[in-house]
Design an enzyme around this catalytic site. Structure first.
Site, PDB file in Angstrom:
ATOM      1  N   SER A  21       3.361  -0.707   7.053  1.00  0.00           N
ATOM      2  CA  SER A  21       2.196  -1.218   7.780  1.00  0.00           C
ATOM      3  C   SER A  21       1.930  -2.691   7.480  1.00  0.00           C
ATOM      4  CB  SER A  21       0.954  -0.397   7.415  1.00  0.00           C
ATOM      5  OG  SER A  21       1.090   0.931   7.858  1.00  0.00           O
ATOM      6  N   HIS A  52       2.764  -1.731  13.438  1.00  0.00           N
ATOM      7  CA  HIS A  52       4.183  -1.380  13.487  1.00  0.00           C
ATOM      8  C   HIS A  52       4.740  -1.842  14.833  1.00  0.00           C
ATOM      9  CE1 HIS A  52       4.293   1.241   9.861  1.00  0.00           C
ATOM     10  NE2 HIS A  52       2.991   1.330  10.121  1.00  0.00           N
ATOM     11  N   HIS A  74       5.456   7.870  12.069  1.00  0.00           N
ATOM     12  CA  HIS A  74       5.009   8.712  10.958  1.00  0.00           C
ATOM     13  C   HIS A  74       4.965  10.177  11.398  1.00  0.00           C
ATOM     14  CE1 HIS A  74       3.382   4.707  10.175  1.00  0.00           C
ATOM     15  NE2 HIS A  74       3.319   5.019   8.891  1.00  0.00           N
ATOM     16  N   TYR A  76       2.665  12.219  10.949  1.00  0.00           N
ATOM     17  CA  TYR A  76       1.342  12.593  11.434  1.00  0.00           C
ATOM     18  C   TYR A  76       1.136  12.255  12.911  1.00  0.00           C
ATOM     19  CZ  TYR A  76      -0.007   7.686  10.474  1.00  0.00           C
ATOM     20  OH  TYR A  76      -0.084   6.313  10.438  1.00  0.00           O
ATOM     21  N   GLU A  77       1.997  11.423  13.476  1.00  0.00           N
ATOM     22  CA  GLU A  77       1.841  11.078  14.886  1.00  0.00           C
ATOM     23  C   GLU A  77       2.250  12.219  15.808  1.00  0.00           C
ATOM     24  OE1 GLU A  77       3.349   7.072  15.922  1.00  0.00           O
ATOM     25  OE2 GLU A  77       3.639   6.819  13.764  1.00  0.00           O
ATOM     26  N   ALA A 104       2.721   0.594   2.787  1.00  0.00           N
ATOM     27  CA  ALA A 104       1.412   0.250   2.241  1.00  0.00           C
ATOM     28  C   ALA A 104       0.859   1.503   1.576  1.00  0.00           C
ATOM     29  CB  ALA A 104       0.482  -0.225   3.349  1.00  0.00           C
ATOM     30  N   MET A 199       1.392   7.692   3.311  1.00  0.00           N
ATOM     31  CA  MET A 199       1.658   8.658   4.385  1.00  0.00           C
ATOM     32  C   MET A 199       3.055   8.515   4.987  1.00  0.00           C
ATOM     33  SD  MET A 199      -2.035   8.317   6.292  1.00  0.00           S
ATOM     34  CE  MET A 199      -3.568   8.317   5.330  1.00  0.00           C
ATOM     35  N   SER A 200       4.002   7.963   4.222  1.00  0.00           N
ATOM     36  CA  SER A 200       5.340   7.740   4.775  1.00  0.00           C
ATOM     37  C   SER A 200       6.388   7.810   3.668  1.00  0.00           C
ATOM     38  CB  SER A 200       5.401   6.362   5.461  1.00  0.00           C
ATOM     39  OG  SER A 200       5.266   5.323   4.503  1.00  0.00           O
ATOM     40  N   ASN A 223      -5.182  -1.027  -1.469  1.00  0.00           N
ATOM     41  CA  ASN A 223      -6.541  -0.568  -1.792  1.00  0.00           C
ATOM     42  C   ASN A 223      -6.483   0.358  -3.002  1.00  0.00           C
ATOM     43  OD1 ASN A 223      -5.350   1.192   0.642  1.00  0.00           O
ATOM     44  ND2 ASN A 223      -6.534   2.548  -0.717  1.00  0.00           N
ATOM     45  N   HIS A 235      -8.017   1.980   7.610  1.00  0.00           N
ATOM     46  CA  HIS A 235      -6.773   1.449   8.163  1.00  0.00           C
ATOM     47  C   HIS A 235      -6.856  -0.070   8.309  1.00  0.00           C
ATOM     48  CE1 HIS A 235      -2.905   1.596  10.077  1.00  0.00           C
ATOM     49  NE2 HIS A 235      -3.359   1.122  11.217  1.00  0.00           N
TER      50      HIS A 235
END
Length: 260
Positions: A21, A52, A74, A76-77, A104, A199-200, A223, A235
């Site tokens: 990201s 992306h 990802h 989750y998509e 990230a 998440m990746s 973060n 995000h």
């Protein structure tokens, strides 16, 4: 021969880098670029998440030819943990031997603040998914010991040292997303030995090992994870802080490639 191998023609990169990201600006550092939109490569998923770009850039980084993938899809998509399988398979077919993954991530350690870069030494798969589920054949029983190649990790540490940049090291926890983790989940990750969460990356690592690629991986810390010092990630924060760290990440990657 895959469409990617055909489009590369005389170019013969041995290393591919997948950018996480808001790290797409690293692709701008590639010299003499050949740019191919994902939409022109069969099976390459066009990312639908901001940050992306969805293009492949082949050229020189650190004086060595590389293939840089600006963006990923990802799980989750779509709910498909193997969404990047056609990409990894095409890279293998095109002669790629080493895959460098970037992302990230949120820090599980208060001392590892936004802007830090972490070398992934191992991972914890908390997602409940695996990109090899439903595949048949003994080759899918992939050993994951040293999934993040020790020799490549040493090279990455040397690259950071040569650039006078500090590189943290730690365990990456894969959380499915797209919602962020709860403070209770973050406390659990800390207890079981996690250092960062995102998440990746993990599905690509599993796929890369399935195809016999060597893997190295870096996280840009964007973060503190939920609940740490009152943090509540977003995000927008991920994109903003990731972009700030892109220059340092680019320096490390260029040095890493130069030493290949």
């Amino acid at each position: 021969m895959s469409e990617l191998a055909r489009r590369l023609q005389s170019r013969k990169p041995k290393t591919a880098i997948i950018l996480g990201s808001s790290l797409g600006s690293i692709a701008d550092a590639v010299k003499d670029p050949l740019v191919i939109p994902y939409g022109e490569l069969p099976g390459f998923p066009v990312p639908k998440i901001s940050g992306h770009a969805g293009k492949l850039v082949v050229g020189k980084l650190g004086g060595k030819e590389v293939a840089v993938l600006a963006g990923r899809a990802h799980p989750y998509e779509s709910g498909n943990a193997a969404v990047m399988r056609p990409v990894i398979a095409a890279l293998k077919d095109a002669g790629i031997e080493t895959l460098v993954l970037t992302n990230a991530a949120g820090s599980l350690k208060p001392e590892m603040q936004s802007g830090a870069i972490m070398l992934i030494t191992d991972h914890i798969n908390y997602s409940g998914m695996n990109p090899l589920i439903g595949q048949h054949g003994d080759e899918n029983f992939v050993p994951m010991t040293d999934a993040y190649d020790p020799a490549l990790r040493d090279r990455m540490l040397r690259a950071a040292s040569d650039e006078e940049l500090h590189l943290h090291q730690g365990v990456y926890c894969w959380y499915s997303g797209p919602s962020f983790e709860t403070p209770a989940e973050i406390r659990m990750f800390q207890i079981v030995g996690g250092t960062a969460v995102g998440m990746s990356t993990v599905p690509e690592t599993i796929l890369a090992r399935r195809y016999g690629l060597r893997v190295a991986a870096l996280s840009v810390i964007t973060n503190l994870a939920a609940g740490i010092e009152g943090a509540s990630p977003s995000h927008e924060e991920t994109k903003r802080e990731g972009a700030k760290a892109a220059d340092n990440m680019s320096r490390i990657l260029a040095r890493f490639c130069a030493d290949a």
